[in-house]
Write an enzyme that holds these catalytic residues in place. Structure first.
Site, PDB file in Angstrom:
ATOM      1  N   ASP A   1       1.886  -0.905  12.000  1.00 55.82           N
ATOM      2  CA  ASP A   1       0.586  -1.413  11.528  1.00 55.82           C
ATOM      3  C   ASP A   1       0.324  -2.866  11.962  1.00 55.82           C
ATOM      4  O   ASP A   1      -0.777  -3.377  11.763  1.00 55.82           O
ATOM      5  CB  ASP A   1       0.517  -1.336   9.998  1.00 55.82           C
ATOM      6  CG  ASP A   1       0.435   0.111   9.523  1.00 55.82           C
ATOM      7  OD1 ASP A   1       0.002   0.976  10.310  1.00 55.82           O
ATOM      8  OD2 ASP A   1       0.798   0.373   8.357  1.00 55.82           O
TER       9      ASP A   1
ATOM     10  N   GLN B   1       4.650   9.266   7.183  1.00 57.77           N
ATOM     11  CA  GLN B   1       3.737  10.139   6.438  1.00 57.77           C
ATOM     12  C   GLN B   1       4.167  11.594   6.582  1.00 57.77           C
ATOM     13  O   GLN B   1       4.146  12.360   5.622  1.00 57.77           O
ATOM     14  CB  GLN B   1       2.304   9.950   6.940  1.00 57.77           C
ATOM     15  CG  GLN B   1       1.767   8.560   6.633  1.00 57.77           C
ATOM     16  CD  GLN B   1       0.352   8.340   7.153  1.00 57.77           C
ATOM     17  OE1 GLN B   1      -0.199   9.186   7.856  1.00 57.77           O
ATOM     18  NE2 GLN B   1      -0.218   7.200   6.822  1.00 57.77           N
TER      19      GLN B   1
ATOM     20  N   ARG C   1      -7.540  -3.031   9.548  1.00 58.43           N
ATOM     21  CA  ARG C   1      -6.581  -3.953  10.187  1.00 58.43           C
ATOM     22  C   ARG C   1      -7.169  -4.611  11.442  1.00 58.43           C
ATOM     23  O   ARG C   1      -6.824  -5.740  11.771  1.00 58.43           O
ATOM     24  CB  ARG C   1      -5.271  -3.233  10.507  1.00 58.43           C
ATOM     25  CG  ARG C   1      -4.559  -2.737   9.250  1.00 58.43           C
ATOM     26  CD  ARG C   1      -3.097  -2.467   9.470  1.00 58.43           C
ATOM     27  NE  ARG C   1      -2.585  -1.559   8.465  1.00 58.43           N
ATOM     28  CZ  ARG C   1      -2.259  -1.898   7.220  1.00 58.43           C
ATOM     29  NH1 ARG C   1      -2.365  -3.139   6.824  1.00 58.43           N
ATOM     30  NH2 ARG C   1      -1.803  -0.996   6.380  1.00 58.43           N
TER      31      ARG C   1
ATOM     32  N   LYS D   1       0.841  -1.209   0.000  1.00 57.73           N
ATOM     33  CA  LYS D   1       0.000   0.000   0.000  1.00 57.73           C
ATOM     34  C   LYS D   1       0.876   1.260   0.000  1.00 57.73           C
ATOM     35  O   LYS D   1       0.636   2.179  -0.777  1.00 57.73           O
ATOM     36  CB  LYS D   1      -0.942  -0.016   1.213  1.00 57.73           C
ATOM     37  CG  LYS D   1      -1.855   1.185   1.302  1.00 57.73           C
ATOM     38  CD  LYS D   1      -3.121   0.881   2.068  1.00 57.73           C
ATOM     39  CE  LYS D   1      -2.941   0.925   3.578  1.00 57.73           C
ATOM     40  NZ  LYS D   1      -2.714   2.295   4.105  1.00 57.73           N
ATOM     41  N   SER D   2       1.871   1.304   0.863  1.00 61.79           N
ATOM     42  CA  SER D   2       2.719   2.502   0.937  1.00 61.79           C
ATOM     43  C   SER D   2       3.419   2.757  -0.396  1.00 61.79           C
ATOM     44  O   SER D   2       3.467   3.888  -0.890  1.00 61.79           O
ATOM     45  CB  SER D   2       3.788   2.328   2.025  1.00 61.79           C
ATOM     46  OG  SER D   2       3.190   2.250   3.279  1.00 61.79           O
TER      47      SER D   2
ATOM     48  N   ARG E   1       3.022   5.922  -3.422  1.00 57.00           N
ATOM     49  CA  ARG E   1       4.188   6.654  -3.923  1.00 57.00           C
ATOM     50  C   ARG E   1       4.405   6.406  -5.411  1.00 57.00           C
ATOM     51  O   ARG E   1       4.969   7.249  -6.115  1.00 57.00           O
ATOM     52  CB  ARG E   1       5.427   6.261  -3.096  1.00 57.00           C
ATOM     53  CG  ARG E   1       5.358   6.863  -1.672  1.00 57.00           C
ATOM     54  CD  ARG E   1       6.043   5.991  -0.654  1.00 57.00           C
ATOM     55  NE  ARG E   1       6.121   6.572   0.678  1.00 57.00           N
ATOM     56  CZ  ARG E   1       5.193   6.410   1.637  1.00 57.00           C
ATOM     57  NH1 ARG E   1       4.091   5.695   1.410  1.00 57.00           N
ATOM     58  NH2 ARG E   1       5.368   6.942   2.829  1.00 57.00           N
TER      59      ARG E   1
ATOM     60  N   ARG F   1      -8.645  12.604  12.183  1.00 58.12           N
ATOM     61  CA  ARG F   1      -7.225  12.311  12.460  1.00 58.12           C
ATOM     62  C   ARG F   1      -6.387  13.597  12.475  1.00 58.12           C
ATOM     63  O   ARG F   1      -6.692  14.570  11.799  1.00 58.12           O
ATOM     64  CB  ARG F   1      -6.712  11.295  11.435  1.00 58.12           C
ATOM     65  CG  ARG F   1      -7.453   9.973  11.611  1.00 58.12           C
ATOM     66  CD  ARG F   1      -6.980   8.923  10.676  1.00 58.12           C
ATOM     67  NE  ARG F   1      -5.603   8.530  10.964  1.00 58.12           N
ATOM     68  CZ  ARG F   1      -4.916   7.702  10.179  1.00 58.12           C
ATOM     69  NH1 ARG F   1      -5.463   7.208   9.088  1.00 58.12           N
ATOM     70  NH2 ARG F   1      -3.678   7.369  10.492  1.00 58.12           N
TER      71      ARG F   1
ATOM     72  N   GLY G   1      -5.090   8.140   5.298  1.00 55.71           N
ATOM     73  CA  GLY G   1      -4.180   9.061   5.978  1.00 55.71           C
ATOM     74  C   GLY G   1      -2.907   9.287   5.176  1.00 55.71           C
ATOM     75  O   GLY G   1      -2.362  10.390   5.148  1.00 55.71           O
TER      76      GLY G   1
HETATM   77  C1  S3P Z   1       2.458   4.866   6.135  1.00 53.15           C
HETATM   78  C2  S3P Z   1       3.004   5.225   7.336  1.00 53.15           C
HETATM   79  C3  S3P Z   1       2.462   4.810   8.642  1.00 53.15           C
HETATM   80  C4  S3P Z   1       1.505   3.632   8.510  1.00 53.15           C
HETATM   81  C5  S3P Z   1       0.558   3.791   7.362  1.00 53.15           C
HETATM   82  C6  S3P Z   1       1.303   3.956   6.056  1.00 53.15           C
HETATM   83  C7  S3P Z   1       3.056   5.379   4.886  1.00 53.15           C
HETATM   84  O1  S3P Z   1       1.768   5.899   9.224  1.00 53.15           O
HETATM   85  O2  S3P Z   1       0.791   3.453   9.706  1.00 53.15           O
HETATM   86  O3  S3P Z   1      -0.295   2.667   7.261  1.00 53.15           O
HETATM   87  O4  S3P Z   1       2.731   4.850   3.798  1.00 53.15           O
HETATM   88  O5  S3P Z   1       3.877   6.305   4.972  1.00 53.15           O
HETATM   89  P1  S3P Z   1       2.517   7.005  10.124  1.00 53.15           P
HETATM   90  O6  S3P Z   1       3.460   7.700   9.255  1.00 53.15           O
HETATM   91  O7  S3P Z   1       1.429   7.915  10.618  1.00 53.15           O
HETATM   92  O8  S3P Z   1       3.155   6.234  11.241  1.00 53.15           O
END
Ligand code: S3P
Length: 432
Positions: free
Chosen positions: A315, A165, A390, A20-21, A25, A120, A92
């Site tokens: 996570d 993030q 999750r 996902k991350s 990107r 949030r 988020g």
């Molecule tokens: C993520 C960073 C994490 C993670 C989220 C994905 C990202 O959040 O919990 O599921 O893709 O950069 P935080 O940066 O708030 O810890």
């Protein structure tokens, strides 16, 4: 959604979707680079599709084929003012990264989200951007957010909250800002943004000392696109890994999984607990470490995890707490304050739902204590998720041992893993 006790073991090779991350990107960075980028194995879940729609709406030409998407990037300043407010659903990551990126664009924009995302905290990203002279209006520190795009000034920024993030949002602002910015990260978090920016030719220098990371980035240098093959997601794999460990006669093989050392704390923790996990065929793909993972049913021991592990597996605590509930000794997971500001207050929901499943556990300060038993008597089989994917998937795995559990608002699983139920049932799960 009901998750029931499984009749046999978990056996097979489930298909885990793209990370996902990295998927977020893989849309954002090619959209502001020059050239064509073909992205394979991108995760097509609600969260990522919101990022995709946002960039289409800002004029980026993105073609979606069955097995790949093709992004036609035209450079750092090629985005157009979106025709409407940018709606990011539950995501988020999209919100924090886009707030950074858009604050350094030449047009105004407004970001909105669903009711959970709108609660949030966003000041964690808008405050450091304000140091670069960004003009951002929040609603009591949250969405909706109005951004007045403008030229920012480079700055030295110290990030005190462990969050990839925040770091990534700042980097995406710096990349389009004249001059050199210095970012200090007080604890190392996932580095997918740095890895991709570097491979697209950004002027970025990284050094580490103790557990701190120093990033020097020079803005206004155009990026050049490269094709991307997104590895499969370790966080999504985690549900299958734990289901295999805690159920008898189980064995799975997971292919092409991201094993980035800033993300793989779960594997380290499970090894400490005595899990039979083998990491096979380690290799690199777009400068990200990937591997195959073989998992066998295991007798787990409890373990104590210090706060410095949290950023490496933030996570994974919901699903790790399920593993700890079937270990043969107690566990303590420390320093989990960030879990309170995720898609839900995860620390509270882990606690409440485990207690309802009959597990002896408590939260003291930000530390979670789990005292496992041999057999559980369910007190209330309704699992409250507050629309958190999750939490929903973790308690599906719990259901495979002690079910039936009734997972409420389970549609949220689509935010990260739309094929979860199908894949889980194909390897022996019983979700209906
Ligand atoms: C993520 C960073 C994490 C993670 C989220 C994905 C990202 O959040 O919990 O599921 O893709 O950069 P935080 O940066 O708030 O810890």
């Amino acid at each position: 959604m009901i998750s029931d006790k499984i009749p046999g073991g978990i056996i097979g090779s489930p298909k885990i979707p793209g990370d996902k991350s990295i998927s977020h990107r893989s849309i954002i960075i090619p959209s502001i680079s020059n050239g064509i980028c073909k992205v394979k194995n991108i995760l097509k879940s609600d969260d990522v599709l919101h990022t995709l729609e946002a960039f289409k709406d800002m004029g980026v030409k993105i073609i979606e084929n069955k097995d790949e998407i093709i992004i036609n990037g035209k450079g750092l300043n090629s985005l157009k003012k979106p025709r409407k407010d940018i709606y990011l659903g539950n995501s988020g990551t999209s919100a924090r990264l886009l707030i950074g990126l858009l604050s350094a664009q030449k047009f105004n924009s407004k970001i909105i989200g669903d009711s959970s995302l709108s609660k949030r905290p966003m000041k964690r990203i808008t405050d450091p951007l304000t140091k670069m002279n960004a003009i951002i209006k929040t609603y009591n520190g949250s969405l909706p957010i109005e951004i007045q795009g403008r030229n920012l000034t480079s700055a030295d920024i110290d990030i005190t909250i462990p969050s990839a993030q925040i770091k990534s949002g700042i980097l995406l602002a710096c990349i389009n800002t004249e001059g050199i910015s210095n970012i200090t990260e007080n604890s190392v978090t996932r580095d997918h943004t740095e890895i991709m920016l570097e491979s697209f030719g950004a002027k970025i220098k990284i050094s580490k000392k103790d557990n701190k990371k120093y990033i020097k980035i020079e803005g206004k240098n155009e990026l050049k696109s490269k094709n991307i093959n997104v590895p499969s997601d370790l966080s999504s794999s985690a549900f299958f890994i734990i289901a295999t460990l805690i159920n008898k006669n189980s064995k799975i093989i997971l292919k092409n999984i991201n094993n980035n050392p800033t993300r793989n704390g779960l594997l380290i923790a499970l090894k400490k607990m005595g899990a039979k996990i083998s990491i096979l065929n380690k290799r690199y793909n777009n400068n990200e470490e990937v591997c195959d993972i073989e998992v066998l049913s295991s007798e787990l021991n409890g373990c104590e995890l210090e706060a410095d592990m949290a950023a490496l597996m933030i996570d994974e605590y919901p699903i790790l707490s399920i593993a700890a509930s079937f270990a043969n000794s107690p566990s303590v997971f420390k320093g989990l304050s960030e879990l309170r500001v995720k898609e839900s207050d995860r620390l509270n929901l882990i606690l409440k739902n485990l207690l309802n499943c009959g597990v002896e556990c408590k939260v003291v300060d930000d530390n979670l204590y789990i005292n496992p038993k041999k057999n559980y008597e369910i007190i209330n089989n309704n699992i409250r998720t507050d629309f958190d994917h999750r939490i929903a998937m973790s308690f599906c795995v719990m259901g495979s041992k002690i079910g039936p559990l009734n997972i409420l608002e389970a549609d949220s699983i689509n935010t990260s893993f739309p094929t979860f139920k199908k894949e889980f049932n194909e390897v022996g799960g019983k979700i209906y």
